[in-house]
Each structure stands twice: as C-alpha cells, then as structure tokens.
Design a protein around this motif. Sequence first.
Motif, mmCIF file in Angstrom:
data_model
loop_
_atom_site.group_PDB
_atom_site.id
_atom_site.type_symbol
_atom_site.label_atom_id
_atom_site.label_comp_id
_atom_site.label_asym_id
_atom_site.label_seq_id
_atom_site.Cartn_x
_atom_site.Cartn_y
_atom_site.Cartn_z
ATOM 1 N N MET A 71 -54.986 16.120 -4.360
ATOM 2 C CA MET A 71 -53.785 15.875 -5.167
ATOM 3 C C MET A 71 -52.776 16.998 -4.939
ATOM 4 N N SER A 72 -51.530 16.654 -4.737
ATOM 5 C CA SER A 72 -50.494 17.647 -4.480
ATOM 6 C C SER A 72 -50.017 18.281 -5.768
ATOM 7 N N GLN A 73 -49.261 19.360 -5.616
ATOM 8 C CA GLN A 73 -48.702 20.045 -6.774
ATOM 9 C C GLN A 73 -47.266 19.579 -6.990
ATOM 10 N N GLN A 74 -47.050 18.273 -7.024
ATOM 11 C CA GLN A 74 -45.715 17.757 -7.272
ATOM 12 C C GLN A 74 -45.763 16.615 -8.274
ATOM 13 N N ILE A 75 -44.712 16.545 -9.063
ATOM 14 C CA ILE A 75 -44.541 15.467 -10.034
ATOM 15 C C ILE A 75 -43.564 14.479 -9.423
ATOM 16 N N VAL A 76 -43.880 13.192 -9.509
ATOM 17 C CA VAL A 76 -43.015 12.148 -8.976
ATOM 18 C C VAL A 76 -42.377 11.409 -10.140
ATOM 19 N N VAL A 77 -41.073 11.236 -10.086
ATOM 20 C CA VAL A 77 -40.375 10.465 -11.118
ATOM 21 C C VAL A 77 -39.655 9.307 -10.446
ATOM 22 N N GLY A 78 -39.893 8.099 -10.980
ATOM 23 C CA GLY A 78 -39.235 6.910 -10.453
ATOM 24 C C GLY A 78 -37.969 6.628 -11.237
ATOM 25 N N VAL A 79 -36.877 6.359 -10.534
ATOM 26 C CA VAL A 79 -35.587 6.161 -11.201
ATOM 27 C C VAL A 79 -34.932 4.869 -10.736
ATOM 28 N N ASP A 80 -34.009 4.358 -11.570
ATOM 29 C CA ASP A 80 -33.272 3.145 -11.221
ATOM 30 C C ASP A 80 -31.848 3.159 -11.764
ATOM 31 N N GLY A 81 -31.405 4.280 -12.306
ATOM 32 C CA GLY A 81 -30.050 4.374 -12.837
ATOM 33 C C GLY A 81 -29.919 4.014 -14.297
ATOM 34 N N SER A 82 -31.014 3.665 -14.959
ATOM 35 C CA SER A 82 -30.968 3.299 -16.376
ATOM 36 C C SER A 82 -31.025 4.536 -17.269
ATOM 37 N N ALA B 290 -33.134 5.119 -19.674
ATOM 38 C CA ALA B 290 -34.538 5.532 -19.826
ATOM 39 C C ALA B 290 -34.995 6.321 -18.605
ATOM 40 N N ALA B 291 -34.527 5.927 -17.416
ATOM 41 C CA ALA B 291 -34.881 6.663 -16.205
ATOM 42 C C ALA B 291 -34.285 8.065 -16.224
ATOM 43 N N ALA B 292 -33.058 8.201 -16.733
ATOM 44 C CA ALA B 292 -32.439 9.527 -16.858
ATOM 45 C C ALA B 292 -33.251 10.410 -17.800
ATOM 46 N N ALA B 293 -33.741 9.820 -18.890
ATOM 47 C CA ALA B 293 -34.588 10.566 -19.818
ATOM 48 C C ALA B 293 -35.888 10.986 -19.146
ATOM 49 N N ALA B 294 -36.421 10.114 -18.285
ATOM 50 C CA ALA B 294 -37.641 10.443 -17.551
ATOM 51 C C ALA B 294 -37.407 11.616 -16.607
ATOM 52 N N VAL B 295 -36.229 11.654 -15.969
ATOM 53 C CA VAL B 295 -35.900 12.769 -15.074
ATOM 54 C C VAL B 295 -35.833 14.072 -15.862
ATOM 55 N N GLU B 296 -35.210 14.038 -17.020
ATOM 56 C CA GLU B 296 -35.129 15.236 -17.860
ATOM 57 C C GLU B 296 -36.527 15.726 -18.218
ATOM 58 N N TRP B 297 -37.397 14.797 -18.629
ATOM 59 C CA TRP B 297 -38.769 15.175 -19.010
ATOM 60 C C TRP B 297 -39.508 15.763 -17.812
ATOM 61 N N ALA B 298 -39.385 15.110 -16.666
ATOM 62 C CA ALA B 298 -40.089 15.563 -15.470
ATOM 63 C C ALA B 298 -39.592 16.934 -15.009
ATOM 64 N N ALA B 299 -38.282 17.160 -15.113
ATOM 65 C CA ALA B 299 -37.724 18.459 -14.716
ATOM 66 C C ALA B 299 -38.251 19.572 -15.609
ATOM 67 N N ASP B 300 -38.297 19.313 -16.905
ATOM 68 C CA ASP B 300 -38.840 20.310 -17.833
ATOM 69 C C ASP B 300 -40.318 20.570 -17.557
ATOM 70 N N ASP B 301 -41.067 19.497 -17.298
ATOM 71 C CA ASP B 301 -42.500 19.632 -17.051
ATOM 72 C C ASP B 301 -42.757 20.390 -15.756
ATOM 73 N N THR C 101 -51.165 10.712 -4.401
ATOM 74 C CA THR C 101 -51.039 12.101 -3.932
ATOM 75 C C THR C 101 -50.188 12.956 -4.858
ATOM 76 N N ALA C 102 -49.910 12.462 -6.056
ATOM 77 C CA ALA C 102 -49.047 13.194 -6.990
ATOM 78 C C ALA C 102 -49.852 13.818 -8.119
ATOM 79 N N ASP C 103 -49.275 14.831 -8.731
ATOM 80 C CA ASP C 103 -49.863 15.441 -9.920
ATOM 81 C C ASP C 103 -49.637 14.556 -11.136
ATOM 82 N N GLY C 104 -48.695 13.637 -11.041
ATOM 83 C CA GLY C 104 -48.401 12.712 -12.120
ATOM 84 C C GLY C 104 -47.165 11.908 -11.788
ATOM 85 N N ILE C 105 -47.043 10.742 -12.414
ATOM 86 C CA ILE C 105 -45.879 9.872 -12.263
ATOM 87 C C ILE C 105 -45.151 9.814 -13.599
ATOM 88 N N VAL C 106 -43.823 9.922 -13.570
ATOM 89 C CA VAL C 106 -43.014 9.841 -14.789
ATOM 90 C C VAL C 106 -42.032 8.687 -14.637
#
Length: 279
Positions: free
Chosen positions: A1-12, A14-25, A90-95
């Motif tokens: 497992m890699s040391q990276q967090i993956v965040v899936g986005v679509d411009g919504s 909720a996706a922007a909120a997911a990016v904020e959470w993932a960046a903080d994490d 291969t991710a540490d987590g998906i957001v």
Amino acid sequence: MSQQIVVGVDGSPAAAAAVEWAADDATRRGRDLRIVHVCEQWSQNQGTEHCEGALEAAADIARGLATGVKVTTELLTGNVVERLIAESATADGIVLGSRGLGGFTGMLLGSVSSAVAGHAAGPVVVVRAPQRAQHGRVVAGYDGSEHAQAAMQYAVEQARSRHARLHVVTAWQVPSLSPYGVAYAQLIEQIMEEQPRRARELVEPWRTANPDLVMTDEQPCDHPATALIRAAETADLVVVGSRGRGGFASALLGSISHAVLHHATCPVAVVRPPAEKDA
C-alpha cells in the motif's frame, strides 16, 4: 500500500468538501495526495473541458490547504466505480463526496460512494459537506469482528493524528423472546448484566495498547446504527467496519455501515480488512 490518499472529484460541492478533508488528512498524516477525475464516455463525447476543469479546481483547493504535501492529478477514463476501486488497491485510502454530478449522481448517499465503500480494498471516507465545527472526537463502532478491528486500527491512527479523543461505541440489543418474555425474565436480566460487561472487555486491549490516547467507551442497549448516528452528532469522524457480526449484521457493505453513511452528518470512514477480497 502506498503512502498516498486518493480523492475522487467531479466538480460538485460534496467533491470539493472531500478535497478539503483529504488535504487536511494528508497534511496531518504526512501522506501524498492524488486527485483523480474519471471522465466517462458520455463526458468524452461532449469534450473533456468539464473533466479538466473539475480536476484543476480541485487541485487549486488542495494546494491551498495541504501544507508541505505533494499533490498530483490525473484524468482517468472508463467506468467511475471500477476505476476508483482499482485506485484503492494501492492507496492509503479513498475520499469521496457523498453525492455529486455526472458519474457521481445518486440518491442521498450516492450510487458511486456506496459502491466504492462496499468494494474498495482499503478505507473509504465519505464526506457530505465542509465541516467547520471541530469536536476533538473520533467515534468508532466496535463489535470485535475482523472488520471492526481494521476499523479500530484506522480510528486509532485518525485520533492520534488529530490529537483527539477516541470514543468507542459497542451497542447491543436484547434478543426478542416474545411472546415468552415473562417466562424468560431471569434470562433477560442476566443478558442485561453480562452484555455491557462483555462489550467493555472488548475495548480494554485497545486501551492498553494505546496509552497515549484518551479513549472513552459506551455500551448502549440500542440498535448499533442508531447509537453511532447519535454519537456522530458530536464527532469529527465516524469509523465503521464494512460489515460485522451480531448487531453489525453482515452484507457486502453491511446494514450498519450503510445506515451510518446515509444518516451521519459528519464524515464517515468505512474500512475493510486489508487481506479481504471480493468473492
């Protein structure tokens, strides 16, 4: 497992909120951040401008928040659920956002976030909206099952990185003995005494192994989903196993994790054991 967090986005939103959470994490836990957008066939037929714009906007948000974090982006093609599940291997987590636009369309929870949470190889965090209030508390649902142990390990890591309290909820229910409840009154009384004690004992090894954490616990006589949703009202994150035993009844995603994903207002992490694979 890699040391990276993956965040899936679509411009919504909720996706922007997911990016904020993932960046903080990523900042807290010292992980790289990979932002992906899956441009499905219908989007490609209309051009990739929307896909590229969603990815660029998400990257701008992440780079403004993720201090000292390596941020990368990639535009993917194919089926959104399949690609995100592949990323999880291969991710540490998906957001993910709880619901979104285009390929992320769905109901209250969203078909994509629900499917990925049920099949991903590792932790999946579903974010409903930006979280402004901080409670300093991570909540974990625990029943001693293999899935719950994986969830607890993730909850411990999250609580430690946040310098937060870890609150463990082990809910239990009195078995239905109707219409013979009166005859089994003594048995019910015994269950009422033994179940909370057994639930407390499940948590003790975790408390002993993590003396640096402030760990509290409760053993409510309630439906596990109800107890966790109530606890989520004052939590920064709720962590559950994708399925469990007893009150955490099994299904591919699990009735408890499914209910918490639908109704908890704070971000929810669904965790599967690393070695488990879909049949």
